[in-house]
Write a protein that holds these residues in place. Structure first.
Motif, PDB file in Angstrom:
ATOM      1  N   ASP A   1      -2.033   6.000  -0.742  1.00 23.68           N
ATOM      2  CA  ASP A   1      -3.340   5.280  -0.503  1.00 23.68           C
ATOM      3  C   ASP A   1      -3.753   5.252   1.037  1.00 23.68           C
ATOM      4  O   ASP A   1      -4.791   5.473   1.724  1.00 23.68           O
ATOM      5  CB  ASP A   1      -3.256   3.668  -1.019  1.00 23.68           C
ATOM      6  CG  ASP A   1      -3.227   3.637  -2.285  1.00 23.68           C
ATOM      7  OD1 ASP A   1      -3.575   4.312  -3.168  1.00 23.68           O
ATOM      8  OD2 ASP A   1      -2.620   2.584  -2.717  1.00 23.68           O
ATOM      9  N   LYS A   2      -2.546   5.227   1.912  1.00 29.62           N
ATOM     10  CA  LYS A   2      -2.866   5.436   3.450  1.00 29.62           C
ATOM     11  C   LYS A   2      -3.325   6.717   3.783  1.00 29.62           C
ATOM     12  O   LYS A   2      -4.329   6.799   4.498  1.00 29.62           O
ATOM     13  CB  LYS A   2      -1.492   5.151   3.922  1.00 29.62           C
ATOM     14  CG  LYS A   2      -0.985   3.815   4.070  1.00 29.62           C
ATOM     15  CD  LYS A   2       0.474   3.737   4.683  1.00 29.62           C
ATOM     16  CE  LYS A   2       0.900   2.190   4.703  1.00 29.62           C
ATOM     17  NZ  LYS A   2       2.189   2.090   5.315  1.00 29.62           N
ATOM     18  N   LEU A   3      -2.974   7.804   3.039  1.00 24.46           N
ATOM     19  CA  LEU A   3      -3.283   9.245   3.237  1.00 24.46           C
ATOM     20  C   LEU A   3      -5.072   9.224   2.832  1.00 24.46           C
ATOM     21  O   LEU A   3      -5.727   9.926   3.614  1.00 24.46           O
ATOM     22  CB  LEU A   3      -2.796  10.270   2.669  1.00 24.46           C
ATOM     23  CG  LEU A   3      -1.491  10.533   3.283  1.00 24.46           C
ATOM     24  CD1 LEU A   3      -0.421  11.588   2.152  1.00 24.46           C
ATOM     25  CD2 LEU A   3      -1.560  11.160   4.663  1.00 24.46           C
ATOM     26  N   LYS A   4      -5.223   8.511   1.746  1.00 26.35           N
ATOM     27  CA  LYS A   4      -6.627   8.673   1.197  1.00 26.35           C
ATOM     28  C   LYS A   4      -7.598   8.067   2.369  1.00 26.35           C
ATOM     29  O   LYS A   4      -8.715   8.375   2.608  1.00 26.35           O
ATOM     30  CB  LYS A   4      -6.943   7.954   0.007  1.00 26.35           C
ATOM     31  CG  LYS A   4      -6.263   8.871  -1.317  1.00 26.35           C
ATOM     32  CD  LYS A   4      -6.371   8.283  -2.594  1.00 26.35           C
ATOM     33  CE  LYS A   4      -5.988   9.176  -3.495  1.00 26.35           C
ATOM     34  NZ  LYS A   4      -6.222   8.453  -4.823  1.00 26.35           N
ATOM     35  N   GLY A   5      -6.974   7.010   2.926  1.00 27.46           N
ATOM     36  CA  GLY A   5      -7.798   5.931   3.834  1.00 27.46           C
ATOM     37  C   GLY A   5      -8.143   6.937   5.130  1.00 27.46           C
ATOM     38  O   GLY A   5      -9.037   6.892   5.873  1.00 27.46           O
ATOM     39  N   LEU A   6      -7.105   7.475   5.631  1.00 26.52           N
ATOM     40  CA  LEU A   6      -7.155   8.551   6.771  1.00 26.52           C
ATOM     41  C   LEU A   6      -8.223   9.501   6.918  1.00 26.52           C
ATOM     42  O   LEU A   6      -8.700  10.045   7.424  1.00 26.52           O
ATOM     43  CB  LEU A   6      -5.712   9.046   7.159  1.00 26.52           C
ATOM     44  CG  LEU A   6      -4.856   7.859   7.847  1.00 26.52           C
ATOM     45  CD1 LEU A   6      -3.303   8.741   7.859  1.00 26.52           C
ATOM     46  CD2 LEU A   6      -5.203   7.271   9.114  1.00 26.52           C
TER      47      LEU A   6
ATOM     48  N   MET B   1       0.823  -1.153  -0.039  1.00 26.86           N
ATOM     49  CA  MET B   1       0.087  -0.088   0.037  1.00 26.86           C
ATOM     50  C   MET B   1       0.880   1.310   0.096  1.00 26.86           C
ATOM     51  O   MET B   1       2.007   1.400   0.846  1.00 26.86           O
ATOM     52  CB  MET B   1      -0.794  -0.120   1.189  1.00 26.86           C
ATOM     53  CG  MET B   1      -1.629   1.128   1.473  1.00 26.86           C
ATOM     54  SD  MET B   1      -2.955   1.099   2.758  1.00 26.86           S
ATOM     55  CE  MET B   1      -4.287   0.222   2.100  1.00 26.86           C
ATOM     56  N   SER B   2       0.723   2.127  -0.913  1.00 26.67           N
ATOM     57  CA  SER B   2       1.308   3.269  -0.990  1.00 26.67           C
ATOM     58  C   SER B   2       1.008   4.327   0.112  1.00 26.67           C
ATOM     59  O   SER B   2       0.038   4.305   0.892  1.00 26.67           O
ATOM     60  CB  SER B   2       1.259   4.064  -2.232  1.00 26.67           C
ATOM     61  OG  SER B   2      -0.131   4.295  -2.654  1.00 26.67           O
ATOM     62  N   MET B   3       1.851   5.235   0.262  1.00 25.28           N
ATOM     63  CA  MET B   3       1.693   6.302   1.300  1.00 25.28           C
ATOM     64  C   MET B   3       0.453   7.037   0.676  1.00 25.28           C
ATOM     65  O   MET B   3      -0.444   7.496   1.521  1.00 25.28           O
ATOM     66  CB  MET B   3       2.791   7.161   1.255  1.00 25.28           C
ATOM     67  CG  MET B   3       2.720   8.751   2.385  1.00 25.28           C
ATOM     68  SD  MET B   3       2.639   7.886   3.910  1.00 25.28           S
ATOM     69  CE  MET B   3       3.946   8.611   4.708  1.00 25.28           C
TER      70      MET B   3
END
Length: 61
Positions: free
Chosen positions: A5-10, A1-3
């Motif tokens: 994608d992680k930000l979008k999830g947060l 998982m890219s950074m």
């Protein structure tokens, strides 16, 4: 998982808080640079706000 994608999830489910964070970060950058790059910062803030989505009704599109 890219950074990204992680930000979008947060951000998902918290667009108002994310938008406030973008505004605060841009304002802090403007203060540090004495508004030298204000137009570029404003453009970046607007584009990030568009990416976040669900713009508040009191702001023009």
């Amino acid at each position: 998982m890219s950074m990204l994608d992680k930000l979008k999830g947060l951000i998902k489910g918290h667009p108002d808080q994310a938008r406030q964070g973008v505004e605060k970060a841009g304002d802090a950058f403007d203060a540090k640079t004495q508004n030298k790059y204000q137009s570029q910062v404003d453009t970046a803030q607007q584009k990030l706000g568009d990416q976040i989505g669900n713009r508040p009704t009191d702001e023009p599109k």
